[in-house]
Design an enzyme around this catalytic site. Structure first.
Site, PDB file in Angstrom:
ATOM      1  N   GLU A 131      45.305  44.539  28.169  1.00  0.00           N
ATOM      2  CA  GLU A 131      45.934  45.759  27.662  1.00  0.00           C
ATOM      3  C   GLU A 131      45.519  46.983  28.463  1.00  0.00           C
ATOM      4  OE1 GLU A 131      48.377  45.718  25.779  1.00  0.00           O
ATOM      5  OE2 GLU A 131      48.213  43.616  25.245  1.00  0.00           O
ATOM      6  N   HIS A 134      47.476  47.349  31.586  1.00  0.00           N
ATOM      7  CA  HIS A 134      48.741  48.084  31.465  1.00  0.00           C
ATOM      8  C   HIS A 134      48.510  49.585  31.648  1.00  0.00           C
ATOM      9  CE1 HIS A 134      51.552  44.950  30.454  1.00  0.00           C
ATOM     10  NE2 HIS A 134      50.862  44.546  29.415  1.00  0.00           N
TER      11      HIS A 134
END
Length: 280
Positions: A131, A134
């Site tokens: 995550e 990203h």
């Protein structure tokens, strides 16, 4: 390779927009559609974090409330050169997670209660590194650019269809033949497929980033395998506009043609890229 693929797909979308603009409305039509699409996505880009977090009733948590996640995130951040994101928990038993925010200074990472109960610390570290990948890779910006280009192409087709209802149109009836009809129908579909391909390439890149940062691709692969299995039993109700944010697609796609319209690559391929072999 993932970065090259993303750049290539965005270039294709841009050239496609130019071609469709010339085909339907000329330069003026293309400019109008692009400006409208930018306006539509401007709000989403700057407020995507607030929209997504409120949509899933994500609650902010402090270090005292969730020391396990804070400790893992703080261990990862120096390796990625990122500031501390805001941490949220989604009250759902479906295991999943997402990151949002227009840049690292406005980033937020949300995890469901289900993923905290399901994964061990090494697996959770792989998910959180994915995550944060990203965030580091500016994927919210990339997704916004792809959405703007695809939205402009779709809007051009809608403008041409609307003009056709009243006997007008930017192409003086040249687009009313079979070729024009195919363009009206296929242009938005093609633009959407390219946009979804961009999303899938960013998932591969985030997987690679997470594996590299943790130095443990097998932990992330194990996490993905668990998430895939349990989320099929406990799917997370989600909006199509935010499905691409999650580490595991909230909507379970089928094989074949359905996979073309998925925001995520097939789980078996993601695991194979991480470990060098298909899951059993």
């Amino acid at each position: 390779m993932n970065t090259f693929k993303t750049a290539f797909l965005l270039t294709v979308l841009t050239l496609f927009l130019i071609f469709i603009g010339a085909y339907f409305g000329g330069r003026n039509g293309m400019v109008i559609a692009f400006i409208v699409a930018v306006g539509m996505n401007f709000f989403s880009y700057f407020y995507s974090d607030k929209l997504a977090l409120s949509m899933y009733r994500a609650q902010p948590v402090t270090r005292e409330q969730l020391p396990r996640v804070y400790q893992i995130v703080e261990r990862i951040l120096p390796r990625m050169g990122l500031p501390m994101p805001r941490i949220y928990v989604i009250p759902s038993d479906s295991p999943n997670a997402f990151a949002t925010g227009r840049n690292p200074q406005h980033a937020a990472v949300a995890v469901t209660q289900g993923i905290l109960n399901l994964l061990n610390d090494e697996e959770l570290e792989g998910v959180l590194a994915h995550e944060l990948g990203h965030v580091k890779n500016r994927d919210i910006l990339t997704s916004s650019i792809a959405a703007t280009l695809a939205g402009a192409i779709t809007l051009l087709a809608q403008m041409e269809r609307f003009a056709g209802l009243f006997g007008g149109g930017g192409r003086d009836n040249r687009g009313r033949g079979l070729g024009g009809l195919f363009m009206l129908i296929l242009a938005p579909i093609a633009a959407t497929l390219i946009q979804l391909a961009v999303s899938r390439s960013r998932e591969y890149e985030a997987d690679a980033t997470g594996a590299h940062v943790t130095g443990n691709p097998y932990a992330l692969a194990s996490a993905l395998q668990k998430l895939d299995a349990v989320s099929r039993q406990l799917p997370l109700p989600a909006s199509p506009s935010t499905a691409h944010l999650f580490i595991v697609a909230p909507f379970l796609g089928g094989a074949g043609l359905a996979s073309l319209f998925s925001t995520h690559p097939p789980m078996a391929l993601r695991i194979e890229r991480l470990t060098g072999r298909r899951p059993v």
